[in-house]
Design an enzyme around this catalytic site. Structure first.
Site, PDB file in Angstrom:
ATOM      1  N   HIS A 267       0.856  -1.189   0.000  1.00 27.28           N
ATOM      2  CA  HIS A 267       0.000   0.000   0.000  1.00 27.28           C
ATOM      3  C   HIS A 267       0.899   1.249   0.000  1.00 27.28           C
ATOM      4  CE1 HIS A 267      -4.297   1.409   1.049  1.00 27.28           C
ATOM      5  NE2 HIS A 267      -3.607   2.491   0.814  1.00 27.28           N
TER       6      HIS A 267
ATOM      7  N   GLU B  57     -12.570   0.121  -0.715  1.00 29.16           N
ATOM      8  CA  GLU B  57     -12.543   1.451  -0.085  1.00 29.16           C
ATOM      9  C   GLU B  57     -13.652   2.308  -0.657  1.00 29.16           C
ATOM     10  OE1 GLU B  57      -8.955   3.866  -0.256  1.00 29.16           O
ATOM     11  OE2 GLU B  57      -7.712   2.116   0.180  1.00 29.16           O
TER      12      GLU B  57
ATOM     13  N   TYR C  22     -14.694   6.449  -4.972  1.00 29.60           N
ATOM     14  CA  TYR C  22     -15.136   7.591  -4.171  1.00 29.60           C
ATOM     15  C   TYR C  22     -15.994   8.578  -4.940  1.00 29.60           C
ATOM     16  CZ  TYR C  22     -11.527   6.302  -0.699  1.00 29.60           C
ATOM     17  OH  TYR C  22     -10.770   5.650   0.244  1.00 29.60           O
TER      18      TYR C  22
END
Ligand code: NAG
Ligand code: NAG
Length: 490
Positions: free
Chosen positions: A142, A396, A329
């Site tokens: 990550h 996410e 997102y």
């Protein structure tokens, strides 16, 4: 556009009544996500070596909002038991966290020695999670490349592939008896583009139109290689799953014109298909190959800026993900732009699409993040149609605030609206989405935004030496969604 929006609004309003009655399917899992550099702190403790973020934040603090760094951040290296308790109370099925390469292998290279204390930290975390009924979902990489590898070019140097494969193999050996979900990489697009093309993130290199393609070529080959190793050597014994997480911004055409519709499709292929097409279909998307090859020729280059896979590599990479991890997102509006409006060369120019936002979209504290729930729905349909309805885990999604507020109605609304669209995609369109993850369990170090963008279901005062975790309203709402498995209103 105006009328379309009224129509969408009505559609959305109408569907809520309907959707709130729907129950999340049996087996659908809920989680929260974090990443090692953003939460652990203890940057040089117990034998950990320096990664590219330690390096950049120490050498060039002015690149980070407030000249901050993650030397301590949430201090999860010492407080992981508090984190697990928070998650147990929240009721999540899984915790998605990442392992720090430089903590478990300080020398980073193939054949180097494991750091016992670093290995023990993750053993303790994993055991604590399992003892509390929470499944570990582990991200192998990550964004925290070992600095010692970066000095040799990092992801631009193909020798990193074998170092990564060695590192990942050590994780399977050390933790694979208990970890059954592996994510090879988080957001290759951001690693490669912001790190090696636009210099917005570590290692802050500006190699427009070249560095990003080289980086990604190595990332996806490392992914394919480790997938095949897991599949052959570890899966028969450990029985887990392994996949990749890519981020996708959805694109609506700016107007209904055919040209804008093409621009929207081209944008998604250039910023999402670029990574996922090799894995789901094989090789880069035809439009990407065609345009980068053609523009490279116009620039007078002998070879294309887009590297080529061998036939063996195409076969190795194709089909190398047991599930598709999706970070999503936000959404943009797309229209074709004048080539002169982009840096030459650049990935943006290769794509050729200008992006904008609809004035009706709600902005968050993060400059790139607007709430557009219908974009999420359409992205899920896009994935279903383009990649033959793969198993998708939302790895996410989340909302950025800026203040210290504990009551966070905007985040609550974002979560509810996006989950509502997710239920629609599952029930009305048969999208195969099997899990959902909120970024993030708690406020943390948000890369170059430092501590100014707060994504947490839990508030942390970073001035408080105790780093006490205080649940926000959104934490309680998510808790209720998980326990009732539906979106009932309060
Ligand atoms: C690539 O990395 C190797 C070490 O793994 C190093 O010897 C070599 O010089 C590097 N190449 C470049 C171009 O930096
Ligand atoms: C610090 O945290 C501990 C428990 O984690 C708590 O007992 C203590 O009261 C806290 N101190 C302050 C000043 O908040």
């Amino acid at each position: 556009m105006f009328y379309i929006h009224i129509f969408l609004l009505l559609l959305v309003q109408y569907s809520y009544g309907d959707v709130s009655q729907r129950v999340f399917p049996e087996g659908f899992k809920f989680g929260v996500a974090t990443a090692a550099y953003q939460i652990e702190g203890a940057w040089n403790e117990d034998g950990k070596s320096e990664n590219i973020w330690d390096h950049a934040t120490h050498e060039n603090p002015e690149w980070i909002d407030g000249k901050t760094n993650a030397d301590v951040t949430c201090d999860s290296y010492h407080k992981f038991k508090e984190d697990v308790k928070l998650m147990k109370d929240l009721g999540v099925n899984f915790y998605r966290f990442s392992i720090s390469w430089t903590r478990v292998l300080p020398d980073a290279v193939e054949g180097s020695k494991l750091n016992e204390k670093g290995v023990a930290y993750y053993n303790n975390l994993i055991d604590e999670l399992i003892a509390n009924g929470i499944e570990p979902y582990v991200t192998i990489f990550h964004w925290d490349t070992p600095q010692s590898l970066e000095t040799h070019g990092g992801w631009l140097n193909d020798t990193i592939i074998d170092n990564y494969v060695y590192y990942a193999r050590q994780l399977f050996i050390s933790y694979g008896d208990r970890v059954k979900k592996w994510i090879t990489f988080n957001e290759p697009q951001q690693i490669c583009e912001q790190g090696y093309e636009t210099a917005q993130k570590a290692p802050f290199l500006k190699l427009h139109g070249v560095g990003d393609y080289q980086c990604f070529h190595n990332v996806v080959r490392a992914h394919g290689k480790i997938y095949r190793i897991y599949d052959k050597e570890f899966r028969p014994v450990q029985g887990g799953e392994i996949g990749i997480t890519a981020d996708a911004v959805y694109a609506f055409p700016k107007t209904n014109s055919v040209s804008d519709q093409m621009a929207a499709e081209q944008f998604i292929e250039f910023y999402y298909g670029w990574f996922i097409h090799p894995i789901m279909i094989g090789n880069y998307p035809p439009i990407v190959i065609e345009r980068v090859d053609e523009l490279s020729k116009q620039e007078g280059r002998v070879t294309s800026r887009l590297p080529k896979f061998t036939e063996e590599e195409i076969d190795m990479i194709k089909g190398s993900s047991d599930f598709l991890g999706l970070n999503h997102y936000t959404t943009i509006l797309a229209t074709f732009g004048d080539p002169d409006s982009f840096p030459n060369p650049s990935h943006d120019r290769d794509c050729g699409v200008l992006t904008s936002r609809d004035p009706s979209w709600k902005p968050s504290a993060a400059p790139w993040l607007y709430e557009v729930p219908t974009g999420f729905y359409h992205l899920l349909l896009w994935i279903k149609e383009h990649y033959n309805n793969p198993r998708v885990i939302i790895t996410e999604t989340g909302w950025a605030g800026s203040g210290e507020e504990l009551d966070d109605p905007d985040r609550v609304q974002y979560i509810r609206n996006y989950l509502s669209e997710l239920l629609k995609a599952i029930y009305d369109d048969g999208c195969n989405v099997i899990g959902y993850t909120i970024w993030s369990l708690m406020d943390n170090f948000e890369w170059t935004y430092g501590y100014t963008n707060k994504f947490g279901l839990t508030y942390i005062d970073f001035e408080d030496p105790n780093r006490t975790r205080i649940p926000r309203t959104s934490y309680k709402v998510y808790q209720k969604i998980i326990s009732t498995r539906r979106l009932i209103s309060d």
